[in-house]
Structure formats: C-alpha cells, structure tokens
Design an enzyme around this catalytic site. Structure first.
Site, PDB file in Angstrom:
ATOM      1  N   ASP A   7      50.903  43.193  33.330  1.00 56.71           N
ATOM      2  CA  ASP A   7      49.577  43.591  33.790  1.00 56.71           C
ATOM      3  C   ASP A   7      49.644  45.089  34.069  1.00 56.71           C
ATOM      4  OD1 ASP A   7      46.890  43.278  34.847  1.00 56.71           O
ATOM      5  OD2 ASP A   7      47.736  43.463  36.852  1.00 56.71           O
ATOM      6  N   SER A   8      48.483  45.679  34.319  1.00 56.36           N
ATOM      7  CA  SER A   8      48.465  47.090  34.704  1.00 56.36           C
ATOM      8  C   SER A   8      49.138  47.296  36.057  1.00 56.36           C
ATOM      9  CB  SER A   8      47.028  47.584  34.765  1.00 56.36           C
ATOM     10  OG  SER A   8      46.283  46.760  35.653  1.00 56.36           O
ATOM     11  N   CYS A  71      46.496  40.379  31.854  1.00 57.60           N
ATOM     12  CA  CYS A  71      45.496  41.388  32.205  1.00 57.60           C
ATOM     13  C   CYS A  71      44.307  41.145  31.285  1.00 57.60           C
ATOM     14  CB  CYS A  71      46.069  42.783  31.983  1.00 57.60           C
ATOM     15  SG  CYS A  71      44.859  44.110  32.169  1.00 57.60           S
ATOM     16  N   GLU A 153      44.152  46.292  45.560  1.00 61.67           N
ATOM     17  CA  GLU A 153      45.389  47.088  45.580  1.00 61.67           C
ATOM     18  C   GLU A 153      45.666  47.624  46.986  1.00 61.67           C
ATOM     19  OE1 GLU A 153      47.645  48.254  43.056  1.00 61.67           O
ATOM     20  OE2 GLU A 153      46.862  46.706  41.725  1.00 61.67           O
ATOM     21  N   CYS A 184      39.290  38.990  35.900  1.00 64.99           N
ATOM     22  CA  CYS A 184      40.255  40.060  36.176  1.00 64.99           C
ATOM     23  C   CYS A 184      41.319  39.417  37.044  1.00 64.99           C
ATOM     24  CB  CYS A 184      39.586  41.212  36.917  1.00 64.99           C
ATOM     25  SG  CYS A 184      40.758  42.463  37.517  1.00 64.99           S
ATOM     26  N   HIS A 186      43.104  40.478  39.286  1.00 63.73           N
ATOM     27  CA  HIS A 186      43.085  40.867  40.704  1.00 63.73           C
ATOM     28  C   HIS A 186      42.102  40.017  41.527  1.00 63.73           C
ATOM     29  CE1 HIS A 186      45.102  44.503  39.322  1.00 63.73           C
ATOM     30  NE2 HIS A 186      45.236  44.912  40.570  1.00 63.73           N
TER      31      HIS A 186
HETATM   32  N1  DGL Z   1      44.217  43.144  36.373  1.00 59.08           N
HETATM   33  C1  DGL Z   1      43.467  43.836  35.353  1.00 59.08           C
HETATM   34  C2  DGL Z   1      42.609  42.859  34.553  1.00 59.08           C
HETATM   35  O1  DGL Z   1      42.799  41.645  34.621  1.00 59.08           O
HETATM   36  C3  DGL Z   1      42.565  44.913  35.884  1.00 59.08           C
HETATM   37  C4  DGL Z   1      43.170  45.976  36.687  1.00 59.08           C
HETATM   38  C5  DGL Z   1      42.975  47.344  36.086  1.00 59.08           C
HETATM   39  O2  DGL Z   1      41.853  47.866  36.052  1.00 59.08           O
HETATM   40  O3  DGL Z   1      43.971  47.875  35.652  1.00 59.08           O
HETATM   41  O4  DGL Z   1      41.738  43.292  33.826  1.00 59.08           O
END
Ligand code: DGL
Length: 268
Positions: A7-8, A71, A153, A184, A186
């Site tokens: 993931d990012s 991600c 975050e 997402c 997150h």
């Molecule tokens: N966790 C990433 C996703 O599922 C998003 C986080 C980011 O913007 O890097 O898209």
C-alpha cells in the site's frame, strides 16, 4: 509461499490482518511506501510508476511469489501494468476493487450504493465500471473523501473533527445509500464515525473479500507463516500509527530504498 502485500502506507494493514487469518501458512512481506504517500491525489501515471517500483523491489529483492495490491488507488490505476510486468515470472497479482464490489453486491438488498475513495480511485472509475458491469441499473454515488487519509494517518479516528469531515463529505448520503463501499484501505478505521453519520447503512470494506479471493487461489499455506514489514520512510512512525490498524505494534520493520522499476521483471 512468500506473498507481497503493498500500500502507499499503513492502510493496507487492514488487508494484511485479513490475509493472515485466511492464509496463516504463507509468509507475508508487507511494504508501505510511506515516503511517497499519498497515492490518492497523484496522477494515474505517477501511481503506475510508484507501483511498478514497489513491485519490482518485492519481486527482485524480497523474492515474493504473489502480489496483493492492498491499495484501491494503485488497484484502480496500476493493476494491468503490474499484471503485465509480473506475467513473465508467473507471479499472480491481486487487486482490491473486484473483491470489494463482489462483497458489496452480496450484502446489498436494494437502494443506492455509495463508493467512498481517494480522488484517484473515484476519478479512475474502476468501482463505477465494476458495479455497472454487474448491476447496470444500480444507482451509484462515487464520493472522493481526500481528508480521510490524513486523519487516519494522524490517528484521529474519533470525535468531532473526523465526524464533521465525514458529515461534509457524505452527510448527503443519509437515507439515500443503503450500502457504502469503503473504497480506500484507510477508511475501515473510520467505521465508527461513518456509522454515526450514516446510521443504518451497511459499510463494506474489501479486506476480507480480498483475502478470500487470494486464498481461493493460493490456499491457506502449509508453512509456519510470519510477517515482515518494509517501509520507505520513518520506521517509528509506521509502528506508532500501524498499531491502530493491527492492535499490536508491527514488527520487525525494515527501511528499504526503492530503486527505479525494472520491467520486465527478471528472476532474482
Ligand atoms: N490506502 C490507499 C487506497 O486504498 C489510499 C491512501 C493514499 O492516498 O495513498 O487508495
């Protein structure tokens, strides 16, 4: 097997937790590209370049034999490029969008569906296309929620601030969307707040559905399992914020420097 999950940043830890439950006998290498987060506000081309660099590292230096793109933004923009790059080595690549859509439609009992995601995920339209292909008459609202990622975050998961942000983004969906896809990785951390703003809506995330889809192909594994964490920026910050996701401090964590992507990938 060694499975790479990336993931990012820390969001993909929701997928990692589900993957460990579903596949306890595989080794997992989790890479959070924390030096380059967020992916969600970047152009499709940049997300493709970053994703290829991550995959290149995981395949060539960490010797993973399967890849899970935990991600939604990277799954939206980079899945075909990743699959093409890994094809020569016979490395399967799994995304989170298709399993998320399957899970949402399984849970859906009527009314409209909402997809919440980063600007990149919503703009890329992968969820809208996947939903339209399976349920062409479904009313779909796709809503970018860019401030959710920095809130998560920061560990700002409860209280007035995230509630007001959620109200501003998705309040209009109250009594309108019955199923809400957390598009997402997150966003599952904001489930409590979203539940307050959208009472009665079914909140669906793709973590368990993705783990199920991967284990259907790779099996549960027969080894002793284990996880190793890699980051491209602060180790301590990843451990601190990651504890919200896993319930325990992620460990061991190793810092890595990603070189440029080197497709087509070659054997290590
Ligand atoms: N966790 C990433 C996703 O599922 C998003 C986080 C980011 O913007 O890097 O898209």
């Amino acid at each position: 097997m060694r499975i790479g999950i990336f993931d990012s940043g820390i969001g993909g830890l929701t997928v990692l937790a589900a993957a460990r439950q579903a596949m306890p006998g595989h080794e997992i290498v989790y890479l959070g590209d924390t030096a380059r987060i967020p992916y969600g506000t970047r152009s499709p081309l940049t997300v493709v370049r970053y994703s290829l660099a991550v995959a290149s590292h995981l395949v060539q230096h960490e010797r993973v034999e399967a890849l899970v793109v935990a991600c939604n933004t990277a799954s939206t923009h980079a899945l075909p490029a990743l699959q093409a790059a890994c094809q020569t080595l016979d490395i399967p690549v799994f995304g989170v969008v298709e399993p998320g859509v399957e899970a949402a439609l399984e849970a859906h009992t009527g009314g409209a569906v909402a997809v919440l995601g980063t600007a990149g995920t919503v703009g890329g339209g992968a969820y809208q296309r996947a939903l339209a292909a399976r349920a062409p008459t479904l009313e779909v609202h796709a809503v970018p929620c860019p401030l959710f990622v920095p809130l998560v975050e920061e560990g700002w998961l409860h209280g007035d601030v995230p509630r007001q942000v959620a109200e501003a983004y998705v309040g209009f969906l109250r009594d309108r969307a019955t199923t809400v896809i957390l598009g997402c990785t997150h966003y599952p951390l904001l489930t409590d707040v979203l539940g307050e703003v959208l009472p009665g809506a079914r909140l669906v995330d793709s973590a368990h559905a993705t783990a199920r889809a991967v284990s259907a192909v790779l099996g549960a594994g027969e080894g002793s399992g284990g996880v190793e964490f890699l980051v491209t920026d602060h180790v301590e910050r990843f451990q601190h914020v990651g504890a919200h996701f896993l319930g325990t401090v992620p460990s061991p964590v190793r810092w890595v420097d990603l070189g440029p992507a080197v497709p087509p990938f070659t054997s290590p």
